[in-house]
Enzyme design. Sequence first.
Site, PDB file in Angstrom:
ATOM      1  N   GLU A  40       0.827  -1.101  -0.088  1.00 49.53           N
ATOM      2  CA  GLU A  40      -0.032  -0.061   0.010  1.00 49.53           C
ATOM      3  C   GLU A  40       0.891   1.150   0.081  1.00 49.53           C
ATOM      4  OE1 GLU A  40      -2.447   2.689   3.196  1.00 49.53           O
ATOM      5  OE2 GLU A  40      -2.445   0.251   3.583  1.00 49.53           O
ATOM      6  N   LYS A 128     -10.742  -2.255   7.872  1.00 48.34           N
ATOM      7  CA  LYS A 128      -9.276  -1.960   8.331  1.00 48.34           C
ATOM      8  C   LYS A 128      -9.706  -1.575   9.705  1.00 48.34           C
ATOM      9  CE  LYS A 128      -6.099   1.686   7.982  1.00 48.34           C
ATOM     10  NZ  LYS A 128      -5.726   3.010   6.969  1.00 48.34           N
TER      11      LYS A 128
END
Length: 302
Positions: A40, A128
């Site tokens: 990411e 998340k």
Amino acid sequence: MDLLDVLRRRRLLAIVRGRDPEAAVRTAHVLVEEGIDVLEVSLSGAGALDVIARLHAELGASVTLGAGTVLTEAEADAALEAGARFVVTPAMSAGAARALSLGVPALVGALTPTEVWHAWQAGATAVKVFPASLGGPGYLSALRDPFPSIPLIPVGGVTAEQIRPYLEAGAVAVGVGSPLTGDAPHGSTSGHAVRRDNAAYGRATENSTSHGDVTKDGTPREGTSGEGTPRDGTSGDGTRRDGTSGDGTPRDGTPEGGALSEGAPGDGVPGDRASHDGVPWDGVLAALRTRGRHFRHEADTP
């Protein structure tokens, strides 16, 4: 791309964020070379879109590349145009909604039970749990009680000692940034000198498993019973059983998709770096320590 399947196999999302785009690109290369290939790139870092575009062009299919801290529709569009294959957000943002409307996987940030539920109902690929450091593995386990079918990924302050507890609590994977990369993405000449205790990440992930889940329409994913009950050694209400799955299969430390190695040879890097035979943290750390030239501001010298 089934991002959840990728995360279940790899168990790790490496987060790259820095003040030096060139150093961030080179840090990502080292991570991928050492077998950590789900990345990411946070848009809060300098030149993040250029970093994503370069990694997409240079690494191609060898990396599962996402964009993090995606807050607006414009950021989502720009990140996807640059080559990101998924987005990560700190909350249920307009950027997350834009990605989901386009059919792009999104890991949507949430903390409270209400936020977790809303993110999942909005179509999040996984939730998340952020910042995970506020509650730790115990909090993630508590979230699993009312939401056993929602895939959770703790991010923010995850330590080496917490990796195994998080996975055993039911995390699909964990997200780790600076504890792994140090200040390398910032272009520091000492950025490769990562804390030595990070080698414990590799040991912590050995013999750990992720819990199963079901799709939003109720179809059980691999690792769940027909009713969506996790095959993780717990009952439907989260109570530990006797170490077996719901069908009596022993939980011996093998994840979905293959067996974990009992250790890595020599420098700690598994022979097949593209496999999921354990996260090769030792090899990554060795690379970050010995290849300091990759994180300097000045150009490499022959």
